[in-house]
Enzyme design. Structure first.
Site, PDB file in Angstrom:
ATOM      1  N   LYS A  11      -0.295  -3.846  -5.463  1.00  0.00           N
ATOM      2  CA  LYS A  11       1.081  -4.303  -5.721  1.00  0.00           C
ATOM      3  C   LYS A  11       1.107  -5.841  -5.649  1.00  0.00           C
ATOM      4  O   LYS A  11       0.149  -6.474  -6.067  1.00  0.00           O
ATOM      5  CB  LYS A  11       2.072  -3.627  -4.768  1.00  0.00           C
ATOM      6  CG  LYS A  11       1.906  -2.104  -4.800  1.00  0.00           C
ATOM      7  CD  LYS A  11       2.981  -1.359  -4.068  1.00  0.00           C
ATOM      8  CE  LYS A  11       2.696   0.142  -4.177  1.00  0.00           C
ATOM      9  NZ  LYS A  11       3.745   0.955  -3.573  1.00  0.00           N
ATOM     10  N   HIS A  97       4.886   2.879 -13.036  1.00  0.00           N
ATOM     11  CA  HIS A  97       5.043   3.005 -11.580  1.00  0.00           C
ATOM     12  C   HIS A  97       6.545   3.045 -11.251  1.00  0.00           C
ATOM     13  O   HIS A  97       7.330   2.350 -11.881  1.00  0.00           O
ATOM     14  CB  HIS A  97       4.358   1.837 -10.863  1.00  0.00           C
ATOM     15  CG  HIS A  97       4.261   2.080  -9.388  1.00  0.00           C
ATOM     16  ND1 HIS A  97       5.330   1.889  -8.545  1.00  0.00           N
ATOM     17  CD2 HIS A  97       3.251   2.546  -8.618  1.00  0.00           C
ATOM     18  CE1 HIS A  97       4.961   2.223  -7.309  1.00  0.00           C
ATOM     19  NE2 HIS A  97       3.705   2.621  -7.331  1.00  0.00           N
TER      20      HIS A  97
HETATM   21  P1  PGA Z   1       1.865   3.859  -0.698  1.00  0.00           P
HETATM   22  O1  PGA Z   1       2.094   3.505  -2.257  1.00  0.00           O
HETATM   23  O2  PGA Z   1       0.479   4.405  -0.569  1.00  0.00           O
HETATM   24  O3  PGA Z   1       2.072   2.573   0.021  1.00  0.00           O
HETATM   25  O4  PGA Z   1       2.907   4.897  -0.345  1.00  0.00           O
HETATM   26  C1  PGA Z   1       1.622   4.347  -3.255  1.00  0.00           C
HETATM   27  C2  PGA Z   1       1.934   3.758  -4.613  1.00  0.00           C
HETATM   28  O5  PGA Z   1       3.048   3.246  -4.802  1.00  0.00           O
HETATM   29  O6  PGA Z   1       1.103   3.797  -5.531  1.00  0.00           O
END
Ligand code: PGA
Length: 254
Positions: A11, A97
């Site tokens: 991210k 996403h």
């Molecule tokens: P997370 O995110 O593992 O922090 O829950 C997963 C994603 O958004 O791909």
């Protein structure tokens, strides 16, 4: 046999110095990736080429973009085209996403266009789907996800569908620490695979990796990945820690 995949989604986190250290630690902890497995790391745009260089000599490691634009080229300041990703050797791109669907108001039509552009440029899309909490609590999650698939995948050919990676990520489980139970996840993955079987036939449906995403960690990965229709994970938070993510890689079924 379809591939088992541990995919990291950084991210909008980490400086390049931190990211570089993370990849180096990960390679130290998981130097050998079995041929039936893949490790895909989705990094921010500025790091794509540098990250690709870091994993170039590591079989089984691949770098992905987190997004691309839904137009081929032109006056779209700040956007990045699928052709640009391909031009620096990137072979994977996350599409749809839930954070982009929500914060960028990405529409199913735009996602369909992104998928087409990825395929035009030989990029494998990791297509995300998943229901919000309101649907999980009061609606029909598999119907909701089926509509997401119909809306964005219908324009693709069977040959293109066969190249896809799908990530099922219930929105209520992303970054919340609440994971879907292995049973809930398997039920949704089976519903997705059933839809693919009905629409494209069993041979194609059986070949498509379907990853689970939503608070996957080293401690819960093995129980989630042990299910027959779950082919690995798309991991946010826990992918920012080399020890955690190496444990997730290690939890992929042999
Ligand atoms: P997370 O995110 O593992 O922090 O829950 C997963 C994603 O958004 O791909």
């Amino acid at each position: 046999m379809r591939k088992k995949i541990a995919a990291a989604n950084w991210k909008m986190n980490l400086s390049w110095k931190e990211g570089k250290e993370l990849i180096s630690q990960l390679i130290e902890l998981s130097p050998t990736i079995p041929t039936a497995h893949q490790v895909i790391i989705a990094v921010p745009f500025p790091y794509l080429e540098l990250a690709a260089q870091l994993v170039a000599a590591q079989p089984g490691y691949f770098i992905s973009a987190q997004n691309c634009y839904h137009k081929a080229a032109g006056a779209y300041s700040g956007e990045v085209a699928a052709s640009m990703l391909a031009s620096v050797g990137i072979k994977y791109c996350i599409v749809g996403h839930s954070e982009r669907r929500e914060y960028q108001q990405e529409t199913p039509e735009q996602l369909a266009a992104k998928l087409q552009l990825c395929f035009t440029h030989a990029i494998t899309p990791i297509f995300c789907c998943g229901e919000p909490l309101s649907v999980r609590e009061g609606g029909n999650p598999s119907e909701y996800v089926r509509s997401q698939l119909v809306e964005s995948l219908s324009c693709l050919t069977s040959e293109q569908i066969a190249q896809l990676i799908i990530a099922y990520e219930p929105i209520w489980a992303i970054g919340t620490g609440k994971t879907a139970s292995p049973e809930q996840a398997q039920e949704m993955h089976l519903a997705i695979r059933n839809y693919l079987t009905e629409s494209y036939g069993s041979a194609i449906a059986q070949g498509i990796p379907i990853l689970y995403g939503g608070s996957v960690k080293g401690s819960n990965a093995a129980a989630i990945f042990a299910n027959p229709d779950i082919d690995g994970g798309l991991v946010g938070g826990a992918s920012l820690n080399a020890v955690e993510f190496a444990a997730i890689i290690g939890a992929l079924p042999q």
